[in-house]
Design a protein around this motif. Structure first.
Motif, mmCIF file in Angstrom:
data_model
loop_
_atom_site.group_PDB
_atom_site.id
_atom_site.type_symbol
_atom_site.label_atom_id
_atom_site.label_comp_id
_atom_site.label_asym_id
_atom_site.label_seq_id
_atom_site.Cartn_x
_atom_site.Cartn_y
_atom_site.Cartn_z
ATOM 1 N N VAL A 170 -1.577 -8.282 -4.354
ATOM 2 C CA VAL A 170 -2.874 -8.954 -4.357
ATOM 3 C C VAL A 170 -3.873 -8.081 -5.108
ATOM 4 C CG1 VAL A 170 -4.734 -9.898 -2.943
ATOM 5 C CG2 VAL A 170 -2.354 -10.069 -2.165
ATOM 6 N N LEU A 171 -4.533 -8.666 -6.097
ATOM 7 C CA LEU A 171 -5.454 -7.928 -6.954
ATOM 8 C C LEU A 171 -6.872 -8.443 -6.755
ATOM 9 C CD1 LEU A 171 -3.257 -8.253 -10.170
ATOM 10 C CD2 LEU A 171 -3.243 -6.366 -8.531
ATOM 11 N N SER A 180 -5.978 -3.145 -5.290
ATOM 12 C CA SER A 180 -4.745 -3.915 -5.135
ATOM 13 C C SER A 180 -4.079 -3.544 -3.821
ATOM 14 C CB SER A 180 -3.788 -3.655 -6.300
ATOM 15 O OG SER A 180 -3.336 -2.322 -6.295
ATOM 16 N N SER A 181 -3.379 -4.518 -3.243
ATOM 17 C CA SER A 181 -2.675 -4.297 -1.986
ATOM 18 C C SER A 181 -1.561 -5.325 -1.883
ATOM 19 C CB SER A 181 -3.640 -4.422 -0.803
ATOM 20 O OG SER A 181 -2.957 -4.187 0.420
ATOM 21 N N LYS A 208 -5.234 -16.932 -7.090
ATOM 22 C CA LYS A 208 -4.496 -17.634 -8.136
ATOM 23 C C LYS A 208 -3.304 -16.793 -8.579
ATOM 24 C CE LYS A 208 -7.291 -21.233 -9.064
ATOM 25 N NZ LYS A 208 -6.878 -22.645 -9.048
ATOM 26 N N VAL A 209 -2.166 -17.449 -8.763
ATOM 27 C CA VAL A 209 -0.955 -16.757 -9.203
ATOM 28 C C VAL A 209 -1.030 -16.522 -10.708
ATOM 29 C CG1 VAL A 209 1.554 -16.885 -9.345
ATOM 30 C CG2 VAL A 209 0.367 -17.842 -7.361
ATOM 31 N N ASP A 210 -0.748 -15.281 -11.130
ATOM 32 C CA ASP A 210 -0.741 -14.993 -12.565
ATOM 33 C C ASP A 210 0.687 -15.059 -13.106
ATOM 34 O OD1 ASP A 210 0.549 -12.551 -11.997
ATOM 35 O OD2 ASP A 210 -1.316 -11.403 -12.014
ATOM 36 N N THR A 211 0.834 -14.835 -14.402
ATOM 37 C CA THR A 211 2.139 -15.002 -15.051
ATOM 38 C C THR A 211 3.163 -13.965 -14.600
ATOM 39 O OG1 THR A 211 1.346 -13.681 -16.926
ATOM 40 C CG2 THR A 211 1.144 -16.084 -17.100
ATOM 41 N N ARG A 212 2.708 -12.872 -13.991
ATOM 42 C CA ARG A 212 3.628 -11.836 -13.516
ATOM 43 C C ARG A 212 3.990 -12.013 -12.048
ATOM 44 N NH1 ARG A 212 -0.080 -6.883 -15.056
ATOM 45 N NH2 ARG A 212 -1.507 -8.365 -14.060
ATOM 46 N N GLY A 213 3.404 -13.012 -11.396
ATOM 47 C CA GLY A 213 3.672 -13.225 -9.980
ATOM 48 C C GLY A 213 2.687 -12.527 -9.075
ATOM 49 N N GLY A 214 1.676 -11.876 -9.654
ATOM 50 C CA GLY A 214 0.614 -11.281 -8.853
ATOM 51 C C GLY A 214 -0.379 -12.344 -8.419
ATOM 52 N N VAL A 215 -1.250 -11.972 -7.472
ATOM 53 C CA VAL A 215 -2.238 -12.916 -6.943
ATOM 54 C C VAL A 215 -3.630 -12.338 -7.156
ATOM 55 C CG1 VAL A 215 -3.069 -14.120 -4.888
ATOM 56 C CG2 VAL A 215 -0.607 -13.753 -5.214
ATOM 57 N N ASN A 216 -4.446 -13.050 -7.919
ATOM 58 C CA ASN A 216 -5.823 -12.640 -8.172
ATOM 59 C C ASN A 216 -6.735 -13.322 -7.168
ATOM 60 O OD1 ASN A 216 -5.426 -11.050 -10.704
ATOM 61 N ND2 ASN A 216 -4.671 -13.016 -11.442
ATOM 62 N N LEU A 217 -7.433 -12.515 -6.365
ATOM 63 C CA LEU A 217 -8.263 -13.057 -5.294
ATOM 64 C C LEU A 217 -9.350 -13.976 -5.831
ATOM 65 C CD1 LEU A 217 -8.923 -10.224 -2.676
ATOM 66 C CD2 LEU A 217 -7.440 -12.215 -2.486
#
Length: 219
Positions: A170-171, A180-181, A208-217
Motif C-alpha cells: 500500500v502506497l 508504504s506498508s 487504486k491498483v497500479d500496473t505492478r499490483g501495488g495499491v495507491n491510497l
C-alpha cells in the motif's frame, strides 16, 4: 435468346432501379457523421423526418443534442439562419469488429490472437459490442463463445491484478511524504480498479491498483 436478355434486364432493374438516390441533405448528413467515425468505416444516412420538418436552407449546420450514440436512429439539430430544425435520421455504419476464431470456454484467458476481424453493419450489433481487439487482451471469458461470435462487455471481465486474501503493498504519496506498508486485499480488482485493504492495525483503507499490483491510497 432475346427473352433471356429481357429477363436479365428486368432482374437488374429490380435490383438497382428501385433504390432511391441519396438527397443532398442526406449526403450532407453522411459527411457530418463520417467525420465522427474512423476513416476505414463507411457511413450512410437516411432522413426519417417528414418533408415539412426539413430545414429550409441549403447548407444547415448540424449538431447533436447527445453524442452518446454514434449510429442507429438519432436526433440531429439542423441550424439555418432563421430557424433550427430537429431531424430524425438513421445512421448506418459498416466497419470491422472482432469475432471469436475458435470455441472459447468460460473462464479462459483471452488474447487478441483468439479473434479475427469481420466486416459488417456496426449499427446492427448490440450497443455494448467491443470493436477494438486490444480490449480483449488480458481479459477472461465469463461465458462460452462460439466461432464467429461478436463479444459484448458483459461477456468478459478484466484479469485480476489483485486477488482477495493477497498481501499487497500500500502506497501513500502526498506533498512532502511518501509512505508504504503491507496489507491484505479484501476483494479482487483489476488495474485502475478500487480495492479495499486491511492494514496490520485492523484499519481498512481503499486504493487504486497500479500496473505492478501495488495499491495507491485514495485520499
Amino acid at each position: 435468346m432475346r427473352r433471356l436478355g429481357f429477363s436479365v434486364a428486368v432482374a437488374l432493374w429490380l435490383l438497382t432501379g428501385t433504390t432511391q438516390a441519396a438527397t443532398p441533405l442526406e449526403d450532407a448528413l453522411t459527411r457530418y457523421f463520417q467525420q465522427q467515425q474512423e476513416t476505414s468505416r463507411k457511413v450512410s444516412v437516411s432522413v426519417l423526418s417528414s418533408p415539412e420538418r426539413l430545414p429550409a436552407c441549403e447548407a444547415p449546420v448540424f449538431s447533436q443534442p447527445s453524442v452518446s450514440r454514434r449510429w442507429g436512429k438519432l436526433s440531429v439539430a439542423a441550424q439555418c439562419p432563421q430557424k433550427k430544425s430537429y431531424l430524425q435520421v438513421e445512421v448506418r455504419v459498416t466497419g470491422a469488429y472482432p469475432v471469436a476464431k475458435r470455441p472459447i470456454s468460460r473462464g479462459q484467458a483471452l488474447h487478441a490472437t483468439d479473434f479475427r476481424l469481420r466486416t459488417g453493419r456496426l449499427d446492427q450489433l448490440p450497443a455494448t459490442t467491443l470493436l477494438n481487439p486490444d480490449a480483449l487482451n488480458d481479459a477472461v471469458a465469463l461465458r462460452p463463445l462460439v466461432p464467429g461470435q461478436a463479444v459484448t462487455a458483459s461477456m468478459i471481465r478484466r484479469s485480476w491484478k489483485v486477488k482477495a486474501g493477497q498481501t499487497v503493498q500500500v502506497l501513500a504519496d502526498g506533498e512532502g511524504f511518501n509512505v508504504s506498508s503491507e496489507g491484505k486485499a479484501l476483494n479482487n480488482a483489476a488495474v485502475t480498479e478500487t480495492v479495499r485493504v486491511r492494514m496490520p492495525s485492523g484499519q481498512v483503507v481503499s486504493g487504486k491498483v497500479d500496473t505492478r499490483g501495488g495499491v495507491n491510497l485514495l485520499f
